[in-house]
Scaffold this active site. Structure first.
Site, PDB file in Angstrom:
ATOM      1  N   LYS A 138       0.844  -1.200   0.000  1.00 33.93           N
ATOM      2  CA  LYS A 138       0.000   0.000   0.000  1.00 33.93           C
ATOM      3  C   LYS A 138       0.873   1.241   0.000  1.00 33.93           C
ATOM      4  O   LYS A 138       1.864   1.328   0.739  1.00 33.93           O
ATOM      5  CB  LYS A 138      -0.920  -0.024   1.224  1.00 33.93           C
ATOM      6  N   CYS A 200      -7.820   0.581  -0.975  1.00 37.03           N
ATOM      7  CA  CYS A 200      -8.683   1.404  -0.116  1.00 37.03           C
ATOM      8  C   CYS A 200      -8.364   2.893  -0.140  1.00 37.03           C
ATOM      9  O   CYS A 200      -8.754   3.605  -1.038  1.00 37.03           O
ATOM     10  CB  CYS A 200      -8.639   0.857   1.313  1.00 37.03           C
ATOM     11  N   LEU A 380     -36.114  -0.733  28.867  1.00 42.28           N
ATOM     12  CA  LEU A 380     -37.019  -0.037  27.955  1.00 42.28           C
ATOM     13  C   LEU A 380     -37.858   0.980  28.719  1.00 42.28           C
ATOM     14  O   LEU A 380     -38.746   0.625  29.489  1.00 42.28           O
ATOM     15  CB  LEU A 380     -37.916  -1.063  27.253  1.00 42.28           C
ATOM     16  N   GLY A 382     -39.650   3.551  27.324  1.00 42.28           N
ATOM     17  CA  GLY A 382     -40.748   4.169  26.585  1.00 42.28           C
ATOM     18  C   GLY A 382     -40.354   5.479  25.952  1.00 42.28           C
ATOM     19  O   GLY A 382     -41.177   6.141  25.318  1.00 42.28           O
TER      20      GLY A 382
END
Length: 735
Positions: A138, A200, A380, A382
């Site tokens: 590279k 890349c 959770l 809400g």
């Protein structure tokens, strides 16, 4: 869209290709590239996936196969690249590939680390017929944002030259007894074309190698990449890829990893084959498929025609630097049989909210199946954040069921391994969620019936096992402990308490939820007669992390966070999208509700809301985040940038002093809370303004919070602006 030919055109085209075949001058070459779901240091699994990609490429009639960057060890090895074991094992995998028939009649472009004269390089290794033709290092390392390649690799500093490379014994002892090959940025001259590689980051540089390579005659350029998902950024990458050959002509091949290879990044695939800037083949951006190979039949006659007619390009050819060649004239990419070229197709780019539904969901599935755990747990509430996380878990279940229905053998095996059910093949996402997903609403006296109801109904729609707990007694027990210890009883501000009393009472609730979450994650599967334990998912968004608007070691402290670099603004849009597209209709109610932590008592004159607590809106927070990270603004630079956006001549029309106050308040809040970033839960990376401390945003965590010099500079500029006439900037549009 498929191209349609008239019978006369079809007949002429067939005649043209038949004539070429008779003369041995076929210009149609079939090439293949791939998405691979590699895993850092999983040499056994990585070899299996590479072999599968080669088998698929051969089945498609390809004569050239391209793989992702560092595909043999996996891109995400990080400091493991510094270990000789990683390089040695990579050569051992290469030896296995050369022993078999994988490279027979197939030019293979592999990615792996290579040591040459005591220097480690990130290389492409081009192999054919059990022989290594070229090691291509590279030229330019990725060394910003999430990338730290110069920590492990050195760029090739010898220009367009090659050197002799001595192959390790594990290679030289094979059937071919090959001891050396060339190392350097050479091109590969075959009997019918010239192939060259770049890697890349080189595509993203201003003077990309493909410019020189194309001018020197390379007709096919490969790019093995390790590129991660960034929200709304795929089209930028795709434009670079298609533009690479749009001017100079040529075939450009792009390969990428896909999935979670052991870290925060989700590599988002999209392997691509382009010719003359037009897309011929494209793989999925988000998928549970471990190996996806796409191929295309490319007509090199069109490449040569385009180049020959571009006269200014032809003038430049003689001026460009010479590039060395490795000659292999006994192999041709063109097939002996008649092959029609692949028609041009449209580029696929997902809607941003679809990206949020798919990317984190695939990342969670990879993590779950590879971690050996039994599922996920979410506290959770809400509210918007935890509800978004629940929706992403639901999306994960939908993707798994979809893959099972499509006959994906790897997903079927993985879901049976996770559930410990050897005959299980899920057909319903909700039923799958009932085996993998647990949620609990942990209410106190400060919680509302509205959030409790939303949490329960959302869990039902997703299909998870939901529990409703009142933890007020646990909170009161801790307060009683403090009273017994000190003789003092803290009070909320609504009851006359000081800010520190008010904050401490909120933090007790938040931290207890973290402790209870881990208890439930470990034992709820046991309580339900299932095996193993769950991973706890965090529910803090990127804006709250930037502002520090969360309690250290509360529910932000978890094993993983799929929304940790997603903005509140995007999450609200995502909830609306998910309600319509994923079937979780409760999310519309969540999105419409004012965000609140529900940690303080509600009175007739006071209701706690996030934006009031923070002293800024979520929209403002997103702007601060982009300016601070992406535009690299300190306090003064941010003030200058916000004057035309928020100041007297803007639509907001804020006074200059008000803008200065906002900037000062943000940087004070940021400075006093930066320490929280050191404990931030590993989060799915989606935004470049993420303040994540461990990999992406490397800054101190102890600040001089008065910003004395910087704020005085703002005050000086503010005074100067007060005496200057200001007018609205010309937007360049019509009045």
């Amino acid at each position: 869209p498929l191209l349609h030919f008239s019978p006369i055109c079809e007949e002429r085209k067939c005649s043209h290709f038949l004539d070429q075949a008779k003369r041995g001058t076929m210009t149609i070459v079939t090439v293949a590239t791939c998405n691979l779901n590699q895993w850092a240091l999983d040499f056994t699994g990585n070899l299996r996936r590479i072999r599968e990609s080669i088998a698929q490429a051969k089945a498609k009639g390809a004569r050239l196969r391209l793989g992702p960057e560092l595909e043999i060890p996996g891109y995400g090895c990080e400091d493991h690249f510094l270990e000789d074991d990683t390089t040695d094992h990579s050569w051992e995998v290469m030896a296995e590939l050369l022993k078999g028939d994988e490279t027979v009649d197939l030019l293979c472009d592999f990615g792996m680390p290579v040591m040459h004269r005591g220097v480690r390089y990130n290389c492409r290794v081009l192999c054919l017929n059990k022989e290594i033709l070229l090691v291509r290092p590279k030229l330019y390392m990725a060394n910003d944002g999430n990338y730290r390649e110069t920590r492990w690799f050195t760029s090739w500093h010898y220009g367009w030259t090659v050197q002799d490379f001595v192959l390790p014994t594990v290679i030289s002892s094979l059937e071919k007894k090959q001891t050396t090959c060339k190392i350097g940025p050479a091109m590969l001259r075959l009997a019918d074309t010239i192939v060259a590689a770049e890697t890349c980051e080189e595509l993203f540089t201003p003077n990309s190698p493909h410019i020189t390579l194309a001018l020197r005659g390379a007709e096919i350029i490969t790019n093995g990449s390790g590129s991660h998902h960034n929200l709304r950024k795929l089209d930028v990458r795709m434009q670079l890829i298609t533009a690479a050959m749009a001017k100079s002509g040529g075939c450009y091949m792009y390969a990428n990893q896909i999935g979670c290879d052991g870290g925060r990044l989700y590599f988002d695939g999209c392997a691509l084959i382009c010719s003359n800037g037009k897309v011929l083949a494209q793989a999925a951006q988000f998928s549970l498929t471990e190996v996806e190979v796409v191929s295309a039949a490319v007509d090199l006659a069109l490449v040569r025609s385009k180049r020959g007619a571009f006269m200014s390009r032809c003038e430049q050819v003689a001026e460009v630097a010479a590039v060395p060649e490795v000659v292999k004239l006994d192999f041709a990419l063109s097939a002996s049989q008649m092959t029609f070229p692949t028609p041009v197709r449209e580029l696929r780019v997902h809607h941003p909210m679809e990206e949020l539904a798919l990317g984190p969901a695939c990342w969670l599935w990879d993590y779950l199946r590879r971690s050996g755990q039994a599922g996920y747990f979410v506290a959770l509430s809400g509210g918007a954040d935890s509800s978004s996380v629940a929706a992403i878990v639901g999306s994960m279940c939908q993707q798994v069921v979809k893959a099972v229905k499509e006959g994906n053998a790897t997903v079927i095996a993985d879901v049976r391994k996770v559930t410990k059910d050897e005959k299980y093949s899920p057909t319903d996402p909700q039923e799958l969620a009932s085996r993998l997903f647990y949620t609990c609403y942990m209410g106190t006296d400060n919680s509302s019936e509205a959030t409790q109801s939303r949490a329960k109904r959302l869990a039902e729609q997703v299909g998870g096992n939901h529990y409703n707990a009142n933890i007020q007694s646990v909170v009161e027990a801790l307060v009683a402990f403090f009273v017994a210890l000190t003789g003092k009883r803290p009070a909320f501000k609504t009851a006359g308490g000081e800010p520190r009393e008010n904050l401490a009472l909120q933090n007790i609730q938040a931290r207890l939820r973290m402790v209870i979450s881990y208890l439930l994650a470990q034992l709820l599967p046991w309580a339900n007669g299932r095996h193993g334990g769950c991973l706890v998912l965090g529910t803090a968004n990127v804006d709250e992390a930037l502002r520090g608007y969360y309690t250290k070691y509360d529910c932000s402290a978890a094993d993983l966070n799929p929304i940790g670099s997603v903005s509140k603004t995007d999450l609200k849009t995502f909830m609306d999208w998910s309600g319509r597209n994923l079937g979780y209709t409760v999310l519309k109610e969540v999105a419409e509700a004012a965000p609140t932590a529900e940690l303080e008592p509600i009175t007739g004159t006071y209701t706690q809301t996030d934006e009031d607590d923070m002293g800024m809106t979520y929209a403002e927070l997103s702007e601060y985040g982009k300016l601070r990270k992406q535009q690299r603004c300190g306090p003064l630079s941010m003030f200058k940038a916000l004057i035309p956006m928020w100041g007297p001549t803007s639509d907001r029309g804020l006074d200059v002093t008000k803008v200065a106050e906002k900037v000062r308040w943000f940087f004070r809040c940021y400075a006093i809370n930066r320490h929280k970033m050191t404990t931030l839960t590993p989060s799915y990376h989606a935004e470049d303004y993420s303040p994540e401390d461990n990999r992406h945003d490397l800054r101190q965590f102890l600040y001089e919070v008065s910003w004395d010099w910087q704020f005085k500079s703002i005050d000086k500029l503010k005074t100067e602006l007060a005496s200057m006439p200001m007018r609205r900037a010309d937007t360049g549009g019509h009045a």
